[in-house]
Design a protein around this motif. Sequence first.
Motif, PDB file in Angstrom:
ATOM      1  N   LEU A 161       0.864  -1.175   0.000  1.00 34.21           N
ATOM      2  CA  LEU A 161       0.000   0.000   0.000  1.00 34.21           C
ATOM      3  C   LEU A 161       0.901   1.226   0.000  1.00 34.21           C
ATOM      4  O   LEU A 161       1.788   1.346   0.851  1.00 34.21           O
ATOM      5  N   ILE A 162       0.686   2.117  -0.952  1.00 34.15           N
ATOM      6  CA  ILE A 162       1.530   3.302  -1.114  1.00 34.15           C
ATOM      7  C   ILE A 162       0.634   4.533  -1.048  1.00 34.15           C
ATOM      8  O   ILE A 162      -0.367   4.621  -1.761  1.00 34.15           O
ATOM      9  N   THR A 163       1.000   5.475  -0.195  1.00 26.86           N
ATOM     10  CA  THR A 163       0.206   6.681  -0.028  1.00 26.86           C
ATOM     11  C   THR A 163       1.079   7.839   0.437  1.00 26.86           C
ATOM     12  O   THR A 163       2.190   7.623   0.944  1.00 26.86           O
ATOM     13  N   ILE A 164       0.575   9.027   0.265  1.00 29.10           N
ATOM     14  CA  ILE A 164       1.215  10.204   0.849  1.00 29.10           C
ATOM     15  C   ILE A 164       0.110  11.174   1.249  1.00 29.10           C
ATOM     16  O   ILE A 164      -0.764  11.498   0.448  1.00 29.10           O
ATOM     17  N   TYR A 165       0.115  11.549   2.530  1.00 29.51           N
ATOM     18  CA  TYR A 165      -0.851  12.521   3.023  1.00 29.51           C
ATOM     19  C   TYR A 165      -0.334  13.133   4.307  1.00 29.51           C
ATOM     20  O   TYR A 165       0.444  12.535   5.030  1.00 29.51           O
ATOM     21  N   ASP A 166      -0.779  14.334   4.556  1.00 29.27           N
ATOM     22  CA  ASP A 166      -0.429  15.062   5.772  1.00 29.27           C
ATOM     23  C   ASP A 166      -1.662  15.068   6.663  1.00 29.27           C
ATOM     24  O   ASP A 166      -2.667  15.692   6.332  1.00 29.27           O
ATOM     25  N   SER A 167      -1.613  14.372   7.789  1.00 25.11           N
ATOM     26  CA  SER A 167      -2.774  14.264   8.664  1.00 25.11           C
ATOM     27  C   SER A 167      -3.169  15.609   9.274  1.00 25.11           C
ATOM     28  O   SER A 167      -4.293  15.778   9.734  1.00 25.11           O
ATOM     29  N   GLU A 168      -2.253  16.573   9.268  1.00 30.78           N
ATOM     30  CA  GLU A 168      -2.588  17.922   9.728  1.00 30.78           C
ATOM     31  C   GLU A 168      -3.326  18.691   8.636  1.00 30.78           C
ATOM     32  O   GLU A 168      -3.913  19.731   8.893  1.00 30.78           O
ATOM     33  N   TYR A 169      -3.262  18.184   7.418  1.00 36.15           N
ATOM     34  CA  TYR A 169      -3.902  18.765   6.237  1.00 36.15           C
ATOM     35  C   TYR A 169      -3.384  20.153   5.915  1.00 36.15           C
ATOM     36  O   TYR A 169      -4.092  21.026   5.429  1.00 36.15           O
ATOM     37  N   PHE A 170      -2.100  20.370   6.198  1.00 40.50           N
ATOM     38  CA  PHE A 170      -1.446  21.598   5.752  1.00 40.50           C
ATOM     39  C   PHE A 170      -0.998  21.410   4.310  1.00 40.50           C
ATOM     40  O   PHE A 170      -1.230  22.251   3.461  1.00 40.50           O
ATOM     41  N   TYR A 171      -0.346  20.271   4.046  1.00 40.73           N
ATOM     42  CA  TYR A 171       0.040  19.924   2.680  1.00 40.73           C
ATOM     43  C   TYR A 171      -1.053  19.069   2.068  1.00 40.73           C
ATOM     44  O   TYR A 171      -1.577  18.169   2.709  1.00 40.73           O
ATOM     45  N   ASP A 172      -1.401  19.343   0.828  1.00 41.30           N
ATOM     46  CA  ASP A 172      -2.356  18.510   0.102  1.00 41.30           C
ATOM     47  C   ASP A 172      -1.650  17.980  -1.137  1.00 41.30           C
ATOM     48  O   ASP A 172      -1.257  18.743  -2.011  1.00 41.30           O
ATOM     49  N   TYR A 173      -1.456  16.688  -1.164  1.00 46.63           N
ATOM     50  CA  TYR A 173      -0.798  16.032  -2.286  1.00 46.63           C
ATOM     51  C   TYR A 173      -1.870  15.636  -3.299  1.00 46.63           C
ATOM     52  O   TYR A 173      -2.788  14.893  -2.984  1.00 46.63           O
TER      53      TYR A 173
END
Length: 173
Positions: A115-127
Motif C-alpha cells: 500500500l503506497i500513499t502520501i498525506y499530511d494528517s494535519e492537512y497543511f500539505y495537500d498532495y
Amino acid sequence: MKKLLIIFYFIFISTFLSAHPHVFFESSFNLKLNIKEVAVDLELILDEMNTLLVKENNGSEELYRSIFNDFKISYNGKILEKNVIKKEFDSSSDNIILNITFNFPIELKKDDKLLITIYDSEYFYDYDYDENSFKIENNSDLNFVTDFKENKKKAYYYDMVYPKEFEVIVNEK
C-alpha cells in the motif's frame, strides 16, 4: 445601536478565527520492482509559494522532512522503514520539481500486498494525485493487480478527509 453591536461582534469574533493554509503539490509515483528490492520514485511539483521558499533557502530540509513523514508504504500490513537513496530538485521550470527515491530491501512473493500513499494528517500539505499518477517498472517475473482507492478506515482532519492509496497485490507468476 443594534447594527453597531453586530459589527463589533463580527470584528471581535473574527480575531479568533483563522484560515487553514493549504499547500498543493502535484504528485506522481513510479514503483520499481526487482527480484530483491522495491523502490519508489516520488515526484512532487511544488506550488508557487513553496517554489519561492525553496529557491530562497537553496533547498529546504524542513520540507523534505515533512514529505518524508507524509509518505507511507506498507508491506503486508506493516509500515516499512524508509531509506532515501536520492533526493534532488529541478528548478529549471517555473515550479520546482522534487524527486525523492526510496528503497526497500524486500523480496516479493505471491499474495504479498503493498500500500503506497502520501498525506499530511494535519492537512497543511495537500498532495494531488489520482489513478493516472502511478506507474510500475517491473524488472521481475512477477505479475501484479493494482487498485486505487480512498481508505475510508483512516479518516483524518476532523474525520473529513481520507488518504488515497495505491494497492499492489502480487499475482501468479
